[in-house]
Design a protein around this motif. Structure first.
Motif, PDB file in Angstrom:
ATOM      1  N   LYS A 381       0.846  -1.188   0.000  1.00 25.71           N
ATOM      2  CA  LYS A 381       0.000   0.000   0.000  1.00 25.71           C
ATOM      3  C   LYS A 381       0.882   1.238   0.000  1.00 25.71           C
ATOM      4  O   LYS A 381       1.934   1.262   0.643  1.00 25.71           O
ATOM      5  CB  LYS A 381      -0.906   0.015   1.236  1.00 25.71           C
ATOM      6  N   VAL A 382       0.466   2.265  -0.765  1.00 20.47           N
ATOM      7  CA  VAL A 382       1.210   3.519  -0.810  1.00 20.47           C
ATOM      8  C   VAL A 382       0.220   4.665  -0.606  1.00 20.47           C
ATOM      9  O   VAL A 382      -0.877   4.669  -1.168  1.00 20.47           O
ATOM     10  CB  VAL A 382       1.967   3.668  -2.151  1.00 20.47           C
ATOM     11  N   THR A 383       0.606   5.610   0.260  1.00 21.10           N
ATOM     12  CA  THR A 383      -0.251   6.742   0.611  1.00 21.10           C
ATOM     13  C   THR A 383       0.531   8.036   0.402  1.00 21.10           C
ATOM     14  O   THR A 383       1.710   8.116   0.743  1.00 21.10           O
ATOM     15  CB  THR A 383      -0.717   6.648   2.073  1.00 21.10           C
ATOM     16  N   ARG A 384      -0.136   9.026  -0.132  1.00 20.91           N
ATOM     17  CA  ARG A 384       0.530  10.315  -0.344  1.00 20.91           C
ATOM     18  C   ARG A 384       0.295  11.227   0.847  1.00 20.91           C
ATOM     19  O   ARG A 384      -0.839  11.446   1.271  1.00 20.91           O
ATOM     20  CB  ARG A 384       0.022  10.987  -1.613  1.00 20.91           C
ATOM     21  N   LYS A 385       1.396  11.736   1.422  1.00 21.30           N
ATOM     22  CA  LYS A 385       1.353  12.696   2.527  1.00 21.30           C
ATOM     23  C   LYS A 385       1.915  14.022   2.030  1.00 21.30           C
ATOM     24  O   LYS A 385       2.894  14.050   1.278  1.00 21.30           O
ATOM     25  CB  LYS A 385       2.185  12.193   3.712  1.00 21.30           C
ATOM     26  N   LYS A 386       1.335  15.115   2.442  1.00 22.97           N
ATOM     27  CA  LYS A 386       1.770  16.424   1.976  1.00 22.97           C
ATOM     28  C   LYS A 386       3.001  16.927   2.724  1.00 22.97           C
ATOM     29  O   LYS A 386       3.162  18.108   2.991  1.00 22.97           O
ATOM     30  CB  LYS A 386       0.624  17.437   2.118  1.00 22.97           C
ATOM     31  N   THR A 387       3.851  16.013   3.111  1.00 23.70           N
ATOM     32  CA  THR A 387       5.131  16.368   3.724  1.00 23.70           C
ATOM     33  C   THR A 387       6.214  15.553   3.039  1.00 23.70           C
ATOM     34  O   THR A 387       5.974  14.436   2.580  1.00 23.70           O
ATOM     35  CB  THR A 387       5.135  16.062   5.234  1.00 23.70           C
ATOM     36  N   VAL A 388       7.417  16.112   3.004  1.00 28.71           N
ATOM     37  CA  VAL A 388       8.531  15.431   2.343  1.00 28.71           C
ATOM     38  C   VAL A 388       9.130  14.407   3.289  1.00 28.71           C
ATOM     39  O   VAL A 388       9.462  14.719   4.431  1.00 28.71           O
ATOM     40  CB  VAL A 388       9.602  16.452   1.902  1.00 28.71           C
ATOM     41  N   HIS A 389       9.265  13.174   2.853  1.00 25.51           N
ATOM     42  CA  HIS A 389       9.841  12.098   3.651  1.00 25.51           C
ATOM     43  C   HIS A 389      11.251  11.809   3.181  1.00 25.51           C
ATOM     44  O   HIS A 389      11.554  11.898   1.993  1.00 25.51           O
ATOM     45  CB  HIS A 389       8.972  10.843   3.554  1.00 25.51           C
ATOM     46  N   PHE A 390      12.098  11.460   4.138  1.00 22.44           N
ATOM     47  CA  PHE A 390      13.496  11.209   3.793  1.00 22.44           C
ATOM     48  C   PHE A 390      13.631   9.886   3.041  1.00 22.44           C
ATOM     49  O   PHE A 390      13.231   8.838   3.519  1.00 22.44           O
ATOM     50  CB  PHE A 390      14.365  11.160   5.047  1.00 22.44           C
ATOM     51  N   TYR A 391      14.157   9.958   1.845  1.00 25.90           N
ATOM     52  CA  TYR A 391      14.554   8.777   1.068  1.00 25.90           C
ATOM     53  C   TYR A 391      15.976   9.014   0.576  1.00 25.90           C
ATOM     54  O   TYR A 391      16.316  10.142   0.187  1.00 25.90           O
ATOM     55  CB  TYR A 391      13.649   8.577  -0.150  1.00 25.90           C
ATOM     56  N   PRO A 392      16.813   8.009   0.590  1.00 24.22           N
ATOM     57  CA  PRO A 392      18.163   8.199   0.034  1.00 24.22           C
ATOM     58  C   PRO A 392      18.099   8.466  -1.466  1.00 24.22           C
ATOM     59  O   PRO A 392      17.180   8.025  -2.148  1.00 24.22           O
ATOM     60  CB  PRO A 392      18.856   6.854   0.327  1.00 24.22           C
ATOM     61  N   ASP A 393      19.066   9.230  -1.964  1.00 22.36           N
ATOM     62  CA  ASP A 393      19.115   9.504  -3.393  1.00 22.36           C
ATOM     63  C   ASP A 393      19.225   8.196  -4.162  1.00 22.36           C
ATOM     64  O   ASP A 393      19.946   7.277  -3.762  1.00 22.36           O
ATOM     65  CB  ASP A 393      20.306  10.400  -3.731  1.00 22.36           C
ATOM     66  N   HIS A 394      18.472   8.107  -5.261  1.00 29.96           N
ATOM     67  CA  HIS A 394      18.528   6.894  -6.092  1.00 29.96           C
ATOM     68  C   HIS A 394      18.218   7.292  -7.539  1.00 29.96           C
ATOM     69  O   HIS A 394      17.300   8.082  -7.791  1.00 29.96           O
ATOM     70  CB  HIS A 394      17.508   5.859  -5.602  1.00 29.96           C
ATOM     71  N   PRO A 395      18.982   6.780  -8.495  1.00 27.80           N
ATOM     72  CA  PRO A 395      18.757   7.181  -9.898  1.00 27.80           C
ATOM     73  C   PRO A 395      17.394   6.777 -10.441  1.00 27.80           C
ATOM     74  O   PRO A 395      16.941   7.344 -11.429  1.00 27.80           O
ATOM     75  CB  PRO A 395      19.890   6.449 -10.646  1.00 27.80           C
ATOM     76  N   GLU A 396      16.692   5.813  -9.804  1.00 27.20           N
ATOM     77  CA  GLU A 396      15.403   5.362 -10.309  1.00 27.20           C
ATOM     78  C   GLU A 396      14.228   6.056  -9.621  1.00 27.20           C
ATOM     79  O   GLU A 396      13.077   5.738  -9.896  1.00 27.20           O
ATOM     80  CB  GLU A 396      15.283   3.842 -10.139  1.00 27.20           C
ATOM     81  N   ARG A 397      14.497   7.025  -8.725  1.00 27.35           N
ATOM     82  CA  ARG A 397      13.415   7.687  -7.993  1.00 27.35           C
ATOM     83  C   ARG A 397      12.778   8.784  -8.843  1.00 27.35           C
ATOM     84  O   ARG A 397      13.461   9.578  -9.490  1.00 27.35           O
ATOM     85  CB  ARG A 397      13.956   8.279  -6.696  1.00 27.35           C
ATOM     86  N   PHE A 398      11.425   8.849  -8.858  1.00 23.47           N
ATOM     87  CA  PHE A 398      10.714   9.950  -9.505  1.00 23.47           C
ATOM     88  C   PHE A 398      10.816  11.186  -8.606  1.00 23.47           C
ATOM     89  O   PHE A 398      10.416  11.142  -7.438  1.00 23.47           O
ATOM     90  CB  PHE A 398       9.245   9.590  -9.713  1.00 23.47           C
ATOM     91  N   ASP A 399      11.367  12.281  -9.147  1.00 24.72           N
ATOM     92  CA  ASP A 399      11.503  13.478  -8.321  1.00 24.72           C
ATOM     93  C   ASP A 399      10.587  14.617  -8.763  1.00 24.72           C
ATOM     94  O   ASP A 399      10.589  15.683  -8.160  1.00 24.72           O
ATOM     95  CB  ASP A 399      12.965  13.961  -8.305  1.00 24.72           C
TER      96      ASP A 399
END
Length: 537
Positions: A381-399
């Motif tokens: 399950k994935v939920t959108r929160k209106k706050t930025v969450h820490f994720y490590p940098d990754h070349p496959e991440r949608f920014d």
């Protein structure tokens, strides 16, 4: 100031190094392409971008293009690659040695000079140099000096993300968030330690996957070799059995032929005796023919040869054995082929039970998740929160967009999965080569030739591929969407999952890479747990 002109023209203010892939932004200042890109990435959430030097602001984000020479008006300028700057030398030498200069071991950020082991001693022994700061010689002393004030870079401006000197705080960086270089290093070091831990964990996971894959390949190879050896042995034994059967059949034929010949010889001898007997009685027969006694005439015996053996029966026996062997082989091969359905058997599914035959388990890939998306339920399950969450940098991440892909590659066969949604969302498939960076059509599901998607909202549906959209006003509504991918058949279809499966839209395509399930998340998306069942959902 020997190199001041060169530094102003060829160094990047952000990294204080020689320009690499130089780009000039609208205000006229020039930076390394990668440096200014990384600097501006920090302001994507604000939508306002500024020049680190003159503070000019730009909206929207300027497009960065490498500086190219004007081939029509001036010749291409050759950068002085054969004339390296002093700070590019790997080794530095003492500024106070006379004659042969010794190799420097320390540099002073106050004196702005290099010292060998002999000439650095006053800095340790005299109180005059008590406030001076010695650092290990790195061959880049010029990079530790402010290019504007020629003072040591001892502070860090968090507002502009760059090293500055004390005088910079008076004017250029007045009122900014300033910290000492040591404090900033400690904070950055904490982040790097976390990132390094993530990298090490990923390396360990990949090593486990690699070892497991190699083990599975070895098991597969050994299994195939065993199966081939057993198959060769079995067919060798079958050939030997056939050869034995052939020898036995031939032996039976010869034995029966000899028996038949013996029987025939007996009949010949008997016939010869009967002929002799008949010749003896020939005279009597003439008399009988002339007699009027009908009963005596009709009792004359007749001699016939009627062998009981038939070679046709032996040939038929051999043919029957061949047909039985063929039947056995066909029967066994039929059992094996049932585990691998042929293309003719794979009819287009119609009922939900038909679709569930191709169900596959999906999991969201955290490395691709947008910074506002939160995973739960074992990445189901994935939920959108209106706050930025820490994720490590990754070349496959949608920014740039609130999107996420699943981990499982899909190719070669048929696949089916379902998802429940709230709020506006998109669902579809994409190649792994889809762009992940920036807010543009190259990274948005369905807006390029690397993805196919269905956009769902309370107002209706629309199908998207390669920037071409198609409204679907009559499509059935549902909070659960089923996706059916026939990779070999080059189709992907979307269904409203109810008591009956209702088609929303089907794409025809020519797939050339493995596909991944993709989602655009407005509120929440849940991957449904499916089982191969014949009961309605």
């Amino acid at each position: 100031h020997r190199y001041s002109v060169i530094l102003l023209n060829l160094y990047c203010p952000l990294c204080a190094d020689a320009l690499r892939d130089p780009v000039t932004i609208p205000c006229g200042d020039t930076y390394c392409l990668e440096c200014i890109k990384i600097y501006w990435d920090q302001f994507d959430h604000m939508g306002v971008y500024s020049c680190p030097q003159c503070r000019a602001t730009f909206t929207p984000r300027p497009v960065l293009r490498r500086n190219l020479p004007d081939v029509n008006h001036e010749p291409r300028r050759q950068l002085p690659e054969l004339m390296p700057f002093p700070y590019m030398h790997r080794e530095s030498y003492c500024d106070f040695c006379v004659g042969r200069r010794n190799k420097a071991v320390k540099s002073c950020l106050m004196c702005l000079a290099y010292y060998c082991e002999t000439h650095v001693k006053p800095h340790y022994e005299s109180s005059t140099f008590k406030r001076h700061k010695l650092v290990d010689e790195t061959g880049h002393l010029d990079r530790k000096i402010c290019p504007h004030h020629e003072k040591g870079l001892e502070l860090f401006c968090r507002s502009d993300q760059m090293c500055i000197c004390v005088l910079c705080t008076v004017r250029e960086h007045r009122g900014h968030n300033i910290a000492s270089a040591e404090e900033e290093r400690i904070e950055k070091q904490k982040i790097l330690v976390v990132t390094q831990s993530e990298v090490q964990y990923i390396i360990q996971e990949r090593m486990k996957e690699l070892q497991e894959l190699k083990h599975n390949v070895d098991v597969l190879k050994s299994g195939a070799q065993r199966a081939q050896a057993e198959s060769d042995k079995t067919f060798h034994e079958m050939l030997q059995a056939v050869e034995r059967w052939k020898a036995e059949i031939n032996q039976m034929i010869m034995a029966n032929m000899q028996a038949a010949m013996g029987q025939a010889d007996g009949y010949v001898e008997r016939l010869e005796q009967e002929i002799m007997e008949l010749q003896r009685r020939d005279a009597e027969l003439r008399q009988i023919l002339e007699t009027e006694d009908n009963i005596h005439f009709l009792q004359v015996p007749a001699v016939l040869i009627n062998p009981q053996f038939s070679f046709g029966e032996m040939s038929k026996t051999a043919i029957d054995m061949k047909e039985h062997l063929d039947d056995i082989c066909k029967k066994e091969l039929s059992k094996i082929s049932k585990t691998v359905p042929s293309r003719a058997d794979l009819q287009e599914p119609k009922t939900r039970a038909d679709f569930l035959r191709y169900s596959c388990k999906m999991t969201f890939d955290p490395n691709t998740a947008y910074k506002e998306l939160v995973m739960s339920d074992g990445n189901q399950k994935v939920t959108r929160k209106k706050t930025v969450h820490f994720y490590p940098d990754h070349p496959e991440r949608f920014d740039g967009f609130s999107q996420v892909l699943c981990k499982e590659p899909l190719s070669g066969f048929r696949f089916y999965w379902e998802a429940e949604w709230t709020g506006e969302f998109s669902i579809g498939v994409a190649y792994r080569s889809i762009s992940r960076k920036g807010k543009n059509s190259h990274s948005l599901l369905g807006y390029n030739d690397k993805s196919w998607s269905l956009l769902c909202s309370d107002s209706g549906y629309s199908a998207w591929h390669s920037k071409v959209d198609r409204d679907l006003p009559d499509a059935p509504r549902a909070t659960r969407i089923g996706v059916y991918l026939d990779y070999a058949g080059n189709t992907v279809a979307f269904y409203a999952v109810k008591e009956n499966m209702e088609l929303i839209h089907k794409f025809k395509a020519q797939f050339s890479e493995p596909l991944y399930a993709g989602f655009g998340v407005g509120s929440s998306v849940t991957l449904c747990q499916l089982r191969q069942s014949h009961t309605p959902y």
